[in-house]
Every structure is written in structure tokens, then in C-alpha cells.
Design a protein around this motif. Structure first.
Motif, short mmCIF file in Angstrom:
data_model
loop_
_atom_site.label_atom_id
_atom_site.label_comp_id
_atom_site.label_asym_id
_atom_site.label_seq_id
_atom_site.Cartn_x
_atom_site.Cartn_y
_atom_site.Cartn_z
N GLU A 111 6.36 -0.56 5.30
CA GLU A 111 5.28 0.35 3.49
C GLU A 111 6.27 -0.99 2.88
O GLU A 111 5.47 -2.05 2.45
CB GLU A 111 6.73 1.34 2.98
N GLY A 156 -0.29 0.06 -8.56
CA GLY A 156 -1.25 0.66 -7.47
C GLY A 156 -1.06 2.59 -7.59
O GLY A 156 -0.62 3.24 -6.86
N GLY A 187 4.96 -0.03 -5.78
CA GLY A 187 3.51 -0.69 -4.83
C GLY A 187 3.05 -1.54 -5.12
O GLY A 187 3.55 -2.32 -6.68
N GLY A 188 1.87 -2.18 -4.19
CA GLY A 188 1.20 -3.32 -5.05
C GLY A 188 1.46 -4.44 -4.27
O GLY A 188 2.47 -4.70 -3.83
N ALA A 236 -4.71 -2.94 -0.34
CA ALA A 236 -5.53 -2.38 0.01
C ALA A 236 -5.63 -0.64 1.02
O ALA A 236 -5.29 0.17 0.52
CB ALA A 236 -6.65 -2.84 -0.19
N GLN A 237 -4.19 -1.33 1.69
CA GLN A 237 -4.13 -0.12 2.60
C GLN A 237 -2.87 0.24 2.33
O GLN A 237 -2.11 1.41 3.28
CB GLN A 237 -3.52 -1.03 3.95
N GLY A 238 -2.31 0.39 0.86
CA GLY A 238 -0.81 0.59 0.84
C GLY A 238 0.13 -0.19 0.38
O GLY A 238 1.27 0.66 0.79
N LYS A 239 0.17 -0.86 1.12
CA LYS A 239 1.96 -1.65 1.60
C LYS A 239 2.03 -1.79 0.03
O LYS A 239 1.02 -2.34 -0.44
CB LYS A 239 1.55 -2.32 2.32
N CYS A 240 3.74 -2.54 -0.39
CA CYS A 240 4.01 -2.50 -1.38
C CYS A 240 4.84 -4.16 -0.94
O CYS A 240 5.50 -4.43 0.47
CB CYS A 240 5.46 -1.88 -1.38
N SER A 283 -2.28 5.02 -7.05
CA SER A 283 -2.03 6.49 -5.91
C SER A 283 -0.73 6.63 -6.17
O SER A 283 -0.48 7.76 -5.75
CB SER A 283 -2.47 6.01 -5.02
N ARG A 284 0.07 5.44 -6.12
CA ARG A 284 1.62 6.55 -6.06
C ARG A 284 2.09 6.91 -6.77
O ARG A 284 3.03 6.19 -7.32
CB ARG A 284 2.64 5.17 -5.57
#
Lengths: 310, 356, 310
Positions: free
Chosen positions: B193, B32, B70-71, B221-225, B34-35
């Protein structure tokens, strides 16, 4: 579990009702323990029978009363001896006239058998044990403790909250049971209720904290608790020496004993409690014990792992 | 055994890892993109540092080091491989015997760490007399929300897991799939998270499974792991390319499936083949380019006719060996990779999802 | 790979399956293992051993004191002490290898037995319900009565391990303390009596345990019921007998009934049974029979309810 508790409580209440209605703890209505199977007068009747007037009357006709024994026979030929015998044989009747004595005896008998023996020796420990150890015990048995443990709250908080949550149940059945048992006891019971309820309440809270701790530590808390109550507490209570200072019921009983004595009842009528500690000590122990036990439990619980596959 | 003495034993080599992992101990899972993480600014979301866990004399987890940022990460392993132990540690249900588990720098045992973690356990025990809605609401209250907020969140998560219309019956009467959804709902309550899901797909019918997979993807997709365990790789493969394979308490492999396959190709495996006429077979096998060496008389026991082959690129090797076996009508009684980690990985790559 | 199909083929098992009664014994074995795997069970067993060893050594001690005083004379503060003066403390326990020795032993062992049975009931039967393992047993070709029989056998084994078996050891010990040839010959009926007592205990308490466990399933209410039966009822019935002067009240005390049945097996003198007064033996047998009958009727009713709801 509720109906089992209610059933047990019902049994105790029935017993108290039967005993009170038959005046078993009332010295006046108690039947004298004479070997004669046919004639069993109450103490009051027997005391009356021993008065000089009725003895002289019985000497003539006999009537429905039991024939007089040798030492009860009036002896008009020897006035001095007769006067002495009359004096001695009138003591029971005199005692029956002493309202204070009658009340004290009834109250202390009730205290001894109903409050100290059946209530603090059985009802209170058993009810607090089942409800307080159930706080974690039932969660363990149904393996649902995990839901609490995954919440973002401190473990010690879970322990404390569980304790506070079970306390109303313990009080309802412990103290509530006490109220019910006392109300079943009539006048004496009501006096016992007003005198002993603080001790019963303190005992309930202290026992609840102890059994809650046992519930958090052991996988079979009820069994451990039973061994504690019916071996340690009962055995220790009758042992001489200072081992009984480790027993929680001892302090509750001490409070009750001191309360009864301070109300003017003779303490010797509670023979098991003559070594009672002072009220101040008992209050201090019963107030401090739950706090310390709960703190210990919070500390232990916050360090222990919960595994449902044990 | 105290922690110190365990460390000493390990140093002295008495407590050896149960098997040789084919991956180094340091494992980083970055996903992911983005992080992006700079080393000092943000602590990793979930960090296992040299974590071992004993249950009495049983070693359940052996020197696990893992970092999650993440991801979606799949955690695969056979029953008893240590998946649940690892997940419970991440959630602070268990304490590591050795090492440290932290969530964003906070020790996972600390209750504050659980604010960041949602956990969906594998056990199937509830407060059976509550309705699903009441259960989730109670869990929300236990997270520290007010009544109104708890109501709001309860409705939101029930909607999310598709249970809002049927959450008023008692939990006692729920089907397995409904119970799984309720478990998932309570894990989502505090919007964590990190979501730790222990076997969330077991016992769910195909349609429900598809719905849940979509839900997981939406959450990611909301950014949760998400850390999801399963004993079948196939189920997770639809969801993520990123897996951790566990075997006997150790992390056997980690990375994307492609990476693991490549790693396996470079890593020669030893395979024991019980076959008649071993010398003849050895001769045939030595002709293959993948085969590095063949031991025709391995010390396996008296009267056992077997060979031990050391081969590169196991996938290719097994294909070629299959052809040879058919051509020459070999009587193969047993075929077994001797390396345990490789065995586990191969089991998943070839057996569980051999078609990919 | 044409040959491989000859390697693997199905060969049916050609034996004949034994009857479902064997399944009951297997069930009993498995249940016993389950029980004895628990540490708490061993703790309770240790408590039971404590009672046993007390009787074992006290019986020896009495003989030792008697023998010692036959040759030496003991003076206490200048006063010669008789044998009776010293052994009198043990008289309530009747530690002389007579019927009352074994009766008393089993009576005291009852305190531990009650807790063991509460544990056994919840572990062996309650857990089958609450953990859903009942379908495993009932899916086998055995009837429900065989399941109950298996559980009863396991509980019976525990009962006999705690009562009959150590009582027999006491009997053997008593024979060795006195002239063994004459003791064993003269008191052979005592051995049969002990076995009879054990049989009565087994036949009554096993179905009672299974029935209460089926009724309440969890440890806590189970413990409440057992404590009610074995602690509260004796307390209440004892005080009722004393005050109301009707021995019939004592029949509410299940453990006392079993004691009376056991003593009648041991052929003990009814007038010597403590505490006095006691109802006649036949009434105790009748009451015990009624308890067994009620348990069996309840179990039969439960068995006819076909569904298993976990």
C-alpha cells in the motif's frame, strides 16, 4: 574463499600422508632417538638387535649393526646377570609382538596429533569461523543486508535461516575436512573416523552457532573470532582448573577421549585430556549450546538496528 | 542516555529543537480524496508521533510528527537533513529513540508492518553475482510466495519497470538506471500500500526519469501511497504538488507548494544584508511596504557593516530589494535569511524552482 | 556591482609540488589513522601490551628475586631454595637482557601481530578494492608503487609499534636493572640487533601483508591465509622436523625464519635457539628473501594489469 580452505585442507592432508607413510606414529617403524647420527634403526630393528641371539651374534662379527653398549654386552661368565639382562632387553621385542599395544599406540598418537591438535585445534575452528561468521559478515562488507531486512519476515527468522543456511558449508568443510584427514590416515584414520565423527559433527554445529552469533554482533567478526579461538580456546585448554569448562573444543575433545577409552585404548596416551568430563555431560553441552546460543542470537538480532553507514 | 533522561532533558529545555519550525508540530497530509478517513475506523497508513532519533550524540531527527494517508508526497531536504533516517524508520530499519512510528496501527519495527510497505533504498549494493531477474525472484521468495507465484510476480514487476527484456545479465554489469529500476521492482513485488522511495531519481538520465515519473503517477492512480525523497524540489514538482521540506532533522514545512508559499508570505522573515552605507540602505528599505523593521546596528561582530531587515512576503521583498540594489548600485556582500527553516524553504522555493 | 569582479580572482598556487614519495608518507599517515580509529585495533593493541608487560615485570622480578636471595635465604618446607630453583621457571624466556630475551619477546608478540596484520591488510588494502577507493589514490600524480609503498609504510609502522619499539623499551629497562653504564656499552650491539630484527620483520611482513590483501581482499580468507602461514605451517613443519629429522622442513615456517634472521641480527648462539634442531641462519635468510621476492614479483604482476576492477 573456497580455494583458500581447500588449500589449507590440502596442506593438512599432505602432512598426514607424509607422516603416515613414514610411519611416524607407528612404534615399529619409528626411528630410535639415539645420539648416534650414522646408525638410526627403527624401533623394531633395534628391539630385535637387543634379543639374546642377535647380541651373541654381534659379539662375534659386529656386522652392519652398531657396536653394543656396555650394558648390552652378553656376559656368559655370569649367567644370572646375563639372564636378567636378556629378560630386560627382550621387553621391547615382546612389546613389538603385542598387536593390541601397537594398534593402540598408533591410534592414540594419531588421535593426539592429527585429531585433537591439528583438527580440533585448527581446522575445525578456523573453517567454521570463516563460514559461519561470513553469513552476516560478507553481507555487511558488501552492504547488502538491507535486502533481507526489508522483507516482511521476522528478524529472528532471518537469523535462524542464515544459521541453517551456513550450517551445510560448515559441515562440508568442518566434518568434510575431518573425513578427508581421516581417510588420508589409512587404517588408523578410518578407525578414528568411525569413532570420532559424532564428536566432530557436534563440535562443528556448536562452533558454527557461536561464530554465527559473533558474526551478527561484531563488525569485524573474523578478528574477534580469531582472538577467541587462538587465545581463549588454546590458552584455556592447557590451563588446569575449571576454566576449560567454558571452552567448546574441550567438550568435543572429551567426547573423543571417552570414545577412545571405551574402545579399550589407554587414556594416558592423551595426556592433555585426563580431566575430561563424562560423555553424557559433553553430549548435553554440545547439544544444548547451539540451541541456547542460537536463541540468544535470535533475540539479540531481532532487537538490533541495521545501519550500513556505520 | 536512557529514554527517560532524554525526555527529562527536553522538558527542562536542555535539548532544544535545533531551530524554530514555522509549521506547527501536528502535520496532516491528506491527499487522494477517495480515501476519506474517519478518526476511529481506519488507522492512518503511516504515522510518525513525536519521533526523535539520536545517532550517539547526533540528533538526526527531531520531534517529527507526520501522517500520511495517500497520494504522492515528496520529501525534500539537503543532504543530511534526515530524509533517509525518516524513510528507514518508516520501513522499520531503524527504531525511534523517542516517539512511535506506525503503519496502519502496527509498529513499523514489527515485521508485519513491512507487508504493507515497499522500500527502495538509496544504497547501491546488490548480490552482484545474481542476474536482475534472479535477484527479484529471490526477493519475491523471501516475501513468502511460492515458486510459481514468485515467477509470476517477478515477470509482472520487471515488465512494469521496463526491465523484462534485459534482466538476465549479472547485476555487476548494470548501469545506474538499470540498478534503480531493479531496486524499484523489488519494492513493488508484494503490491504494498505504501511505497517508500529513497532518491529513486538520482543518476537516471532524462528519458528514464520521465518514464519513472510516469510509473509513479500510474502507481498513485492505482491508489498507492508514495513517499519519495529527493534533494531537488524541481524533480518532484513534476510529480506532485505535495511536499514535506526537511531541514536539520526537523520538518520545516509541509503541504502543497501554494500553501507553503502562502504560509511563508504571512510569516515575516529576518534577513541579514551585508552592505556598504547601511544607514542609507536602511532608509531606502523602510520605504518599502513589506519591511516591518530594520536594525542598522545588529550585534554581528566588530567592523561588520550590515543591517537586519524584518520583512513580510519575502518573495515580493526580494524582488523589490533587487530593484533597489540595481538602482542605487548597492555593494551587497551577503544576503542571508537568519531563520533556518525559512532559509531552507526559501532555498527550495526561490533557488530550486524559482521560476514557478 | 562593477567593483565585485576585482574582489574575486583566481590566484594560482605558486609553490612547487613535492615528489610522490611524500604522497606515500601522507598515504601511510592516513592509513594509520584509519586503522587506529577502529576499536578492535585498540583491543588487539591491549593484548600486545599484555605480552609486553609480562616481559617487563618478569624481567624485573628475576632481578628482584636474585637480589633478595643474595641477602636472605628462603626455605621451602625446610629445604633452602637456591636462586636458580626459583628463576628456573623463567629460563625458557631468558629474562636477563640477553639476545634471547628480545628474540623471545618478539616471538611471542607474533601471536598478536598475525591477527593485527590480517586486520590491517583487509582494512588498508582490501577495503580500497571492495569499497572502490582505489581510483581516488591512483588518480593522483603518484605511481602504483608509491601506493604500495605508502601502505607498506603504514603496516611497517604497526609492526614496529608492536615489536621493535617495546623490545627497545625492554633493552632500556634491562640496562636500568643492571649496572646501566656497563650494560648499555657492552650490549649496544643488542640494540642494533633489535633494530635489525624489526627491519627484517618490516621488510618481509609489509609486502607479504599487501600481497595477500591484494590477492584475497576480504577479511575472512585473509585470516585463513595468515593462520595457515603462522599457525598451521609451524605445527606441521615442527612435527615433520621431529619425525623426519630434516631441519629443512622448518624453513616452511615463515615466522620461525624471521626469528632466525632476527637472532642472527642479535648475534645469538645458534645452538641455543629453541626449538632445536634449527636450520642454519643462512638458510633462513635465503627463505625469507625468497618470500619477499615472491611478494614483490606478485605485486609487480598485479600492477602491470592496468585496469582496476572494483
Amino acid at each position: 574463499m573456497g580455494w583458500v580452505s581447500a588449500g589449507l585442507l590440502g596442506l593438512v592432508i599432505m602432512w598426514v600422508t607424509v607422516m603416515v607413510s613414514r610411519g611416524v606414529w607407528d612404534v615399529e617403524t619409528q626411528r630410535s632417538r639415539l645420539s648416534d647420527k650414522q646408525y638410526r634403526p627403527s624401533n623394531k630393528q633395534d628391539a630385535k638387535r637387543l634379543l639374546p641371539t642377535s647380541r651373541y651374534r654381534d659379539l662375534g662379527g659386529g656386522g652392519e649393526n652398531r657396536p653394543l653398549r656396555a650394558h648390552e654386552l652378553p656376559n656368559p661368565l655370569n649367567p644370572t646377570e646375563d639372564a636378567l639382562a636378556s629378560l630386560v632387553l627382550s621387553v621391547p621385542h615382546a612389546a613389538m609382538q603385542d598387536e593390541g599395544f601397537l594398534k593402540s599406540r598408533k591410534f592414540m598418537k594419531y588421535s593426539r596429533y592429527v585429531v585433537l591438535l591439528v583438527f580440533t585445534g585448527f581446522v575445525l575452528p578456523l573453517f567454521t569461523l570463516t563460514y559461519a561468521s561470513g553469513a552476516f559478515g560478507t553481507e555487511r562488507e558488501s552492504r547488502s543486508l538491507v535486502w533481507l531486512m526489508t522483507r516482511p519476515i521476522p528478524r529472528s527468522g532471518i537469523y535462524l535461516a542464515k544459521y541453517l543456511g551456513t550450517l551445510p558449508w560448515c559441515l562440508a568443510f568442518g566434518l568434510g575436512g575431518f573425513v578427508a584427514v581421516c581417510l588420508a590416515g589409512g587404517d588408523v584414520g578410518r578407525e578414528a573416523l568411525t569413532r570420532y565423527w559424532p564428536a566432530a559433527a557436534m563440535g562443528t554445529v556448536a562452533f558454527a552457532s557461536l561464530f554465527h552469533l559473533i558474526g551478527a554482533i561484531f563488525r569485524r567478526p573474523v578478528v574477534v573470532g580469531l582472538v577467541y579461538v587462538f587465545f581463549f580456546e588454546t590458552v584455556v585448554a592447557v590451563l588446569p582448573g575449571s576454566l576449560k569448562l567454558l571452552s567448546l573444543t574441550f567438550y568435543a575433545r572429551s567426547l573423543m577421549y571417552n570414545e577412545a577409552v571405551s574402545a579399550g585404548h589407554p587414556g594416558q596416551m592423551l595426556p592433555t585430556m585426563t580431566e575430561a568430563v563424562s560423555s553424557e555431560t559433553a553430549w548435553a553441552v554440545l547439544a544444548l549450546a547451539p540451541v541456547l546460543i542460537t536463541l540468544l542470537g535470535m533475540w539479540l538480532f531481532s532487537r538490533s538496528e541495521y545501519r550500513d553507514d556505520e | 542516555m536512557s529514554e527517560e533522561s532524554k525526555t527529562d532533558l527536553r522538558r527542562a529545555g536542555v535539548v532544544r529543537p535545533l531551530m524554530n519550525s514555522i509549521v506547527p508540530n501536528e502535520v496532516h497530509v491528506h491527499q487522494g480524496g477517495s480515501r476519506a478517513r474517519s478518526p476511529n475506523s481506519v488507522e492512518p497508513l503511516l504515522l510518525f508521533e513525536q519521533v526523535s532519533k539520536w545517532y550517539g550524540s547526533v540528533l538526526a531527527l527531531n520531534q517529527v510528527t507526520l501522517e500520511l494517508t495517500g497520494g504522492i508526497t515528496g520529501l525534500v531536504g539537503a543532504n543530511g537533513a534526515g530524509k533517509s533516517t525518516l524513510l528507514r524508520m518508516a520501513n522499520g530499519q531503524l527504531k525511534p529513540t523517542l516517539g512511535r512510528v506506525s503503519v496502519r496501527g502496527t509498529d513499523a519495527w514489527d515485521w508485519k508492518a513491512r507487508r504493507l510497505v515497499g522500500y527502495c533504498p538509496d544504497i547501491d549494493a546488490f548480490y552482484e553475482d545474481l542476474s536482475g531477474r534472479r535477484f527479484v525472484w529471490t526477493m519475491a521468495r523471501l516475501c513468502g510466495y511460492t515458486r510459481a507465484e514468485s515467477n509470476r510476480r517477478t515477470e509482472a514487476v520487471l515488465e512494469r519497470v521496463g526491465m523484462s527484456g534485459r534482466a538476465d545479465r549479472k547485476l555487476r554489469g548494470y548501469s545506474k538506471g538499470m540498478r534503480q529500476r531493479i531496486k524499484l521492482a523489488q519494492a513493488l513485488l508484494h503490491d504494498p500500500e505504501l511505497l517508500i522511495l529513497d532518491e529513486p531519481l538520482s543518476g537516471i538520465d532524462p528519458i528514464g526519469r520521465q518514464e519513472l515519473l510516469e510509473l509513479f503517477q500510474a502507481l498513485a492512480a492505482q491508489g498507492k501511497c508514495l513517499l519519495i525523497s529527493s534533494h531537488e524540489l524541481e524533480a518532484l514538482e513534476k510529480l506532485t504538488n505535495h511536499v514535506v521540506i526537511m531541514a536539520r532533522g526537523r520538518i520545516a514545512a509541509v503541504g502543497t507548494l501554494q500553501q507553503i508559499r502562502e504560509m511563508l508570505d504571512d510569516h515575516p522573515v529576518s534577513v541579514r544584508i551585508d552592505v556598504d552605507r547601511p544607514r542609507e540602505v536602511a532608509r531606502l528599505l523602510l520605504g518599502l511596504p513589506e519591511v516591518l523593521a530594520v536594525d542598522v546596528a545588529p550585534k554581528l561582530g566588530a567592523g561588520v557593516e550590515a543591517i537586519v531587515v524584518k520583512a513580510r512576503n519575502p518573495k515580493r521583498f526580494f524582488e523589490l530589494f533587487g530593484q533597489i540594489a540595481v538602482e542605487h548600485q548597492l555593494n551587497v556582500r551577503q544576503l542571508e535569511p537568519l531563520d533556518e527553516s525559512a532559509h531552507a524553504i526559501l532555498g527550495y522555493l526561490l533557488g530550486g524552482s524559482g521560476r514557478t | 556591482m562593477a567593483q565585485t569582479d576585482t574582489l574575486l580572482r583566481y590566484r594560482p598556487w605558486r609553490g612547487t609540488a613535492r615528489g610522490p614519495l611524500y604522497a606515500s608518507t601522507a598515504l601511510a599517515r592516513a592509513s594509520l589513522k584509519l586503522l587506529f580509529r577502529r576499536r578492535i585495533m585498540w583491543g588487539l593493541f591491549a593484548l600486545a601490551l599484555l605480552v609486553f608487560f609480562f616481559f617487563f615485570y618478569a624481567q624485573y622480578l628475576v632481578v628482584w628475586i636474585t637480589n633478595l636471595l643474595a641477602t636472605d635465604s628462603v626455605r621451602f618446607a625446610g629445604i633452602p631454595v637456591t636462586v636458580r630453583g626459583i628463576t628456573r621457571f623463567f629460563e625458557p624466556l631468558a629474562l636477563n637482557g640477553t639476545a634471547h630475551t628480545f628474540g623471545n619477546f618478539i616471538w611471542y608478540q607474533g601471536y598478536v601481530l598475525v591477527i593485527v596484520l590480517a586486520l590491517a591488510g583487509s582494512v588498508l588494502v582490501g577495503n580500497d578494492f571492495s569499497h572502490g577507493s582505489l581510483p581516488f589514490f591512483l588518480s593522483k600524480p603518484i605511481g602504483r608503487w608509491h601506493y604500495i609503498l605508502g601502505k607498506c609504510l603504514a603496516i611497517g609502522a604497526v609492526i614496529n609499534l608492536l615489536t621493535t619499539f617495546p623490545a627497545i623499551l625492554l633493552w632500556v629497562e634491562a640496562g636500568l636493572l643492571y649496572d646501566w653504564k656497563s650494560y648499555y656499552l657492552d650490549n649496544f650491539t643488542l640494540l642494533l640487533g633489535i633494530i635489525g630484527y624489526g627491519l627484517v620483520l618490516t621488510l618481509t611482513l609489509s609486502p607479504l601483508t599487501v600481497a595477500t590483501a591484494v590477492l584475497v581482499r576480504r577479511t575472512a580468507p585473509m585470516a585463513m591465509i595468515w593462520m595457515g602461514l603462522f599457525v598451521l605451517l609451524p605445527m606441521l613443519s615442527g612435527s615433520l622436523v621431529e619425525s623426519v629429522d630434516d631441519t629443512g622442513w622448518r624453513l616452511f615456517d615463515v615466522w620461525n625464519n624471521l626469528y632466525l634472521c632476527g637472532l642472527s641480527c642479535l648475534n645469538a648462539d645458534h645452538a641455543m635457539v629453541r626449538p632445536q634442531p634449527q636450520p642454519p641462519y643462512w638458510q633462513a635468510w635465503l627463505a625469507t628473501g625468497a618470500v619477499v621476492g615472491a611478494c614483490l614479483l606478485y605485486l609487480r604482476k598485479r600492477i602491470q594489469a592496468v585496469e582496476i576492477v572494483s
